[in-house]
Design a protein around this motif. Structure first.
Motif, PDB file in Angstrom:
ATOM      1  N   ARG A  98       0.837  -1.203   0.000  1.00  0.00           N
ATOM      2  CA  ARG A  98       0.000   0.000   0.000  1.00  0.00           C
ATOM      3  C   ARG A  98       0.873   1.255   0.000  1.00  0.00           C
ATOM      4  N   GLU A  99       1.944   1.247   0.777  1.00  0.00           N
ATOM      5  CA  GLU A  99       2.833   2.417   0.848  1.00  0.00           C
ATOM      6  C   GLU A  99       3.496   2.683  -0.499  1.00  0.00           C
ATOM      7  N   ARG A 120       2.473   1.716  -3.476  1.00  0.00           N
ATOM      8  CA  ARG A 120       1.461   2.147  -4.433  1.00  0.00           C
ATOM      9  C   ARG A 120       1.154   3.635  -4.245  1.00  0.00           C
ATOM     10  N   HIS A 121       1.050   4.051  -2.991  1.00  0.00           N
ATOM     11  CA  HIS A 121       0.781   5.464  -2.699  1.00  0.00           C
ATOM     12  C   HIS A 121       1.917   6.338  -3.225  1.00  0.00           C
ATOM     13  N   THR A 122       3.152   5.910  -2.986  1.00  0.00           N
ATOM     14  CA  THR A 122       4.309   6.670  -3.471  1.00  0.00           C
ATOM     15  C   THR A 122       4.281   6.795  -4.986  1.00  0.00           C
ATOM     16  N   THR A 169       1.481   9.272  -6.063  1.00  0.00           N
ATOM     17  CA  THR A 169       1.775  10.680  -5.780  1.00  0.00           C
ATOM     18  C   THR A 169       2.925  11.195  -6.649  1.00  0.00           C
ATOM     19  N   ALA A 174      -4.324   3.422  -9.481  1.00  0.00           N
ATOM     20  CA  ALA A 174      -4.459   4.205  -8.244  1.00  0.00           C
ATOM     21  C   ALA A 174      -5.581   3.632  -7.378  1.00  0.00           C
ATOM     22  N   ASP A 196      -7.434   7.499  -0.842  1.00  0.00           N
ATOM     23  CA  ASP A 196      -6.627   8.547  -0.214  1.00  0.00           C
ATOM     24  C   ASP A 196      -5.464   8.981  -1.105  1.00  0.00           C
ATOM     25  N   SER A 197      -4.936   8.071  -1.913  1.00  0.00           N
ATOM     26  CA  SER A 197      -3.865   8.433  -2.844  1.00  0.00           C
ATOM     27  C   SER A 197      -4.391   9.376  -3.922  1.00  0.00           C
TER      28      SER A 197
END
Length: 200
Positions: free
Chosen positions: A77-78, A80-82, A85, A107, A111-112
């Protein structure tokens, strides 16, 4: 050579500038959806049409970004978020300089996508979230990269929308239903939507 400025020439120049307005106005058009939903195919179809009309367009393909900008990131999850963004950062910079940015990127987490939207809002840059709402069973039939088959065979885990979460947008600017439609039909609907927004 001396340039002669006349009222008629000035009016013509002003008219040309107004006509070029939509072509100069940038925005990020984020196409989210499941793997094999048709996001990238749709983005390139739309990009061709927009370029033919004189728009500056860039497609930020998720696979290319993974290879060149986010190499080394996994699918936690981290990570993917990076990845999302980072793409959002590049998209905003391009859009702020008059480029129509098409981002066919899964995406999966709301929240991302919200973080990308907030970055655009803070910079006064337009952001449009488009949900390419292809049902998972149809995506599995298409299976462009063979991911669904690998997951079913136990060769792959963490497939978005199957054994990893996908948080569909609750209030996207546009939700495209692609079942039973040709790519050209979906591209035309998206183009009409952008036209309504003054972007095409």
């Amino acid at each position: 050579m001396t340039t002669v400025h006349t009222p008629a020439a000035a009016a013509a120049a002003a008219g040309a500038a107004r006509a070029a307005g939509p072509c100069e106005r940038g925005a990020t058009v984020w196409l989210t959806g499941l793997p094999s939903a048709g996001k990238t195919t749709l983005a390139f179809a739309l990009a061709g049409r927009l370029r033919a009309e004189g728009h500056r367009v860039e497609v930020l393909d998720g696979d290319e970004i993974r290879e060149f900008l986010s190499k080394g990131l996994g699918f936690s999850r981290e990570d993917r978020h990076t990845n999302v963004t980072r793409i959002g950062f590049v998209a905003q910079k391009l859009a702020a300089n008059g480029v129509k940015v098409l981002a066919p990127v899964i995406a999966p987490f709301a929240d991302s996508r919200a973080a990308v939207r907030e970055r655009h809002a803070a910079a006064g840059t337009e952001f449009l979230e488009i949900h390419v709402a292809t049902p998972v069973e149809l995506c599995a039939e298409r299976d462009v990269k063979g991911l669904y088959a690998k997951q079913a065979a136990g060769e792959l885990s963490g497939l978005t929308g199957v054994d990893d979460p996908y948080e569909a947008p609750q209030n996207p600017e546009l939700r495209l239903q692609t079942r039973g439609r040709e790519v050209a039909e979906s591209a035309a609907e998206l183009h009409a939507f952008l036209t309504e927004r003054g972007l095409a």
